[in-house]
Structures are given as structure tokens and as C-alpha cells.
Design a protein around this motif. Structure first.
Motif, mmCIF file in Angstrom:
data_model
loop_
_atom_site.group_PDB
_atom_site.id
_atom_site.type_symbol
_atom_site.label_atom_id
_atom_site.label_comp_id
_atom_site.label_asym_id
_atom_site.label_seq_id
_atom_site.Cartn_x
_atom_site.Cartn_y
_atom_site.Cartn_z
ATOM 1 N N SER A 1 -5.918 -4.947 6.729
ATOM 2 C CA SER A 1 -6.226 -3.988 5.670
ATOM 3 C C SER A 1 -6.226 -2.556 6.212
ATOM 4 N N VAL B 1 -13.063 -13.497 -1.293
ATOM 5 C CA VAL B 1 -12.867 -12.195 -0.665
ATOM 6 C C VAL B 1 -14.176 -11.433 -0.573
ATOM 7 N N ALA C 1 -2.733 -1.406 6.803
ATOM 8 C CA ALA C 1 -2.081 -1.043 5.540
ATOM 9 C C ALA C 1 -2.583 0.308 5.043
ATOM 10 N N GLY C 2 -3.877 0.537 5.180
ATOM 11 C CA GLY C 2 -4.420 1.832 4.772
ATOM 12 C C GLY C 2 -3.776 2.970 5.538
ATOM 13 N N GLU D 1 0.825 -1.209 0.000
ATOM 14 C CA GLU D 1 0.000 0.000 0.000
ATOM 15 C C GLU D 1 0.862 1.263 0.000
ATOM 16 N N THR E 1 -6.328 4.673 0.281
ATOM 17 C CA THR E 1 -7.577 3.919 0.341
ATOM 18 C C THR E 1 -7.732 3.378 1.765
ATOM 19 N N PRO E 2 -8.921 3.398 2.301
ATOM 20 C CA PRO E 2 -9.062 2.961 3.695
ATOM 21 C C PRO E 2 -8.904 1.457 3.885
ATOM 22 N N PHE E 3 -9.211 0.674 2.835
ATOM 23 C CA PHE E 3 -9.198 -0.777 2.987
ATOM 24 C C PHE E 3 -8.441 -1.453 1.844
ATOM 25 N N PRO E 4 -7.130 -1.296 1.821
ATOM 26 C CA PRO E 4 -6.351 -1.947 0.754
ATOM 27 C C PRO E 4 -6.610 -3.458 0.727
ATOM 28 N N GLY E 5 -6.816 -3.954 -0.468
ATOM 29 C CA GLY E 5 -6.980 -5.402 -0.618
ATOM 30 C C GLY E 5 -8.377 -5.931 -0.418
ATOM 31 N N LEU E 6 -9.223 -5.170 0.239
ATOM 32 C CA LEU E 6 -10.604 -5.605 0.431
ATOM 33 C C LEU E 6 -11.450 -5.049 -0.710
ATOM 34 N N GLN F 1 -11.437 8.867 5.695
ATOM 35 C CA GLN F 1 -11.108 7.449 5.568
ATOM 36 C C GLN F 1 -10.905 6.812 6.945
ATOM 37 N N GLN G 1 -12.936 3.611 8.476
ATOM 38 C CA GLN G 1 -12.293 2.466 9.127
ATOM 39 C C GLN G 1 -12.897 2.219 10.504
#
Lengths: 155, 159
Positions: B146, B25, B149-150, A130, A147-152, B84, B88
């Protein structure tokens, strides 16, 4: 992927997810060759560093799966590009695709893993992907760059 | 390597690059936003740790507010990041419905140093979520990873 009879998480589900992540890493290693070729020489170092990071991760996953007696996915000779890469902006956009694809694969590993050491590997790989993606989104002129939710997937 | 030389069956985005963007997913995303994942048992410790991460994220959202109050120009610059962080938080609360809201620490950024202070708060929250992720499993681990990572990405943008 998961145990079809119960949906339970097992070493088999973890290995399958790791193998998918390996496939994504193979793709990233190949793709960054395309990215670097389309960049100005002054910007090629960034692509090269990213390629090295993916290569190291690929080797680590191959070693892990081999150690477990699994058969690691092999790299393809070539991959079809999602769009022509004719400029530095195209290259950055391709790099975003590569990092987003890798991020999705590592989130899948987090979802399927049973070993905490595997989750540690996955969450580190995901975060690094990310960070690189933010840099490439900026270069590609994308907004927002985070992005708030990388990968999702988007809900 | 010329793009057209690649076999058409090796679709970059469908078959290889986005290997994980499939049904699995999609189910994962649903698990994160609606009901608890039923594939594995959730221990009391895991539930408590996930609830604690709600508090971490609440503190981060409060940090964005505090930094913006200290430096209005910064508030405008990071409005999307703050939004963002709020998204979350909503997702974490949905995944940990038993978590009770706690008043975030009333820490304030130093004069003239709101940006660096905020960046430190973001990095600390990312590390906290990543550490907690390792102790979770299934959809909860995926969600925490996730989000971590964000926030790493936010940290990079604030650099």
C-alpha cells in the motif's frame, strides 16, 4: 476467506482473495464503459486505456484461477451505480471509485497470498491503480489527490 | 446501460466494487498499526527486511525536507506529500517496532533540479517498498504494498 480454524494463510485464502480481486476487475471493466461514455471525446482515450488495463488484468486472474482448478467469478450483466454519472466530473468521480475498489481488493490479496508471484502481481496492480486514481481525483477536483495508504481502510 | 436498469441487489459500492472493504481488511489495518500479525510466522529475514524499509522511508522524509530547503516554493507545493510520507513512516515504525532509527544519507538536490531529484527519490522508495513487499506476507506485505502504491501516486503527481 482465511482458514476459519487457524486463520492461517493457504492457497485457498489466496485463491479466495484473487477471486474477490477478479470481481473488482469485472466491475472496473464494466464501469469504465460508463466513464468513457460521459467524457468528452478528447478524454475518452484515458478511460479506454484504463479499461484495457483492467481487462488484461481480469484475463490474467481468470487464467491463474483456472489453472489452479478454481472456479473464477463471472461478470454480472450490469451493476448499480453509486451515483448518477451525468458529467465529466461525475465520470472522473466514478473512475476514482473504481480504482479505489480495485486497490482495496489487491491489498486484500497481498494480505492473503502465500505465493510471492501472486504478491508481485498484486503490488504491481495496486500501484497502477493508484497512479490512475491520482489522475482521476485531479479530474474530479478532489483534494488531496494522493493518499498515503491506497487500499487500506482509514484507521 | 442505464443505471436504473441494474438490479438493486447488485449494489455497486457494497457488493462488488469494494469487495475487500470488509472485516478482513479492517483486521488487516489493525494488524498494521498495533500488534504483529499472528497468523503466520515471521522469519528473521522478514523482520530485518521490514526494518530496512523503515530506513528507506526515513531517507524519503529527509529528501522532502532537503528538497524543500533547496526550493522553498517547492516545499509549499509538496507539503501534503511530505506529510503523507511522514504518516507512512509512522505506520512502518509501528509495524517494525524493533527497527532502529538510522541517520538518513545527507544527499542534497542539485541546484535548480530539486523537483526532478525529489521525484527520483520517491520513485526509488516506491520500488524498494514494492520489492520488499514480495518477500513479506500477511499484514506486512499489505502495508508495504500500500505504501509503495501511495508513493507511485506521489510520483505521478510530481511528474
Amino acid at each position: 476467506m482465511a482458514d476459519d480454524s487457524t486463520g492461517a494463510l493457504t492457497e485457498a485464502t489466496e485463491n479466495a482473495a484473487l477471486d474477490d480481486a477478479l470481481t473488482a476487475e469485472h466491475t472496473a471493466v464494466w464501469g469504465y464503459g460508463v466513464v468513457g461514455a460521459a467524457l468528452d471525446p478528447t478524454a475518452q482515450g484515458t478511460a479506454s486505456a484504463a479499461e484495457t488495463a483492467h481487462r488484461d488484468l481480469r484475463d490474467r486472474v481468470v487464467a491463474l484461477l483456472t489453472e489452479r482448478g478454481a472456479d473464477p467469478a463471472q461478470a454480472e450483466g450490469a451493476y448499480a451505480l453509486p451515483f448518477p454519472v451525468l458529467s465529466a466530473v461525475d465520470a472522473a468521480a466514478l473512475a476514482v471509485e473504481l480504482e479505489d475498489g480495485v486497490a482495496a481488493a489487491w491489498v486484500r490479496v497481498l494480505d492473503q497470498a502465500v505465493e510471492s508471484s501472486t504478491r508481485e502481481l498484486a503490488v504491481t496492480a495496486l500501484g497502477e491503480a493508484e497512479v490512475r486514481a491520482v489522475s482521476w481525483r485531479t479530474a474530479a477536483g478532489r483534494t488531496p489527490v494522493t493518499t498515503p495508504f491506497p487500499g487500506l481502510p482509514a484507521s | 446501460m442505464h443505471p436504473t436498469a441494474a438490479p438493486p441487489s447488485r449494489g455497486f459500492s457494497r457488493r462488488t466494487l469494494l469487495v475487500a472493504s470488509s472485516v478482513g481488511v479492517a483486521v488487516l489495518a489493525a494488524g498494521c498499526t498495533s500488534s504483529p500479525d499472528e497468523r503466520e510466522q515471521v522469519t528473521g529475514r522478514q523482520a530485518d527486511e521490514l526494518a530496512a524499509q523503515v530506513g528507506v522511508q526515513e531517507a524519503l522524509v529527509a529528501a522532502y525536507t532537503a528538497a524543500g530547503a533547496a526550493e522553498p516554493a517547492l516545499a509549499a507545493e509538496v507539503a501534503d506529500l511530505a506529510a503523507q510520507a511522514g504518516e507512512q513512516l509512522d505506520r512502518l515504525r509501528a509495524a517494525a517496532p524493533g527497527a532502529t532509527s538510522s541517520a538518513p544519507a545527507s544527499d542534497a538536490p542539485p541546484a535548480g533540479g530539486a523537483r526532478a531529484w525529489l521525484r527520483g527519490q520517491v520513485a526509488a522508495a516506491a520500488t524498494s517498498h514494492a520489492t520488499a513487499c514480495v518477500g513479506q506476507s500477511g499484514a506486512r506485505a499489505a502495508l508495504l504494498g500500500s505504501i509503495a502504491a501511495g508513493l507511485r501516486g506521489q510520483d505521478g503527481r510530481l511528474a
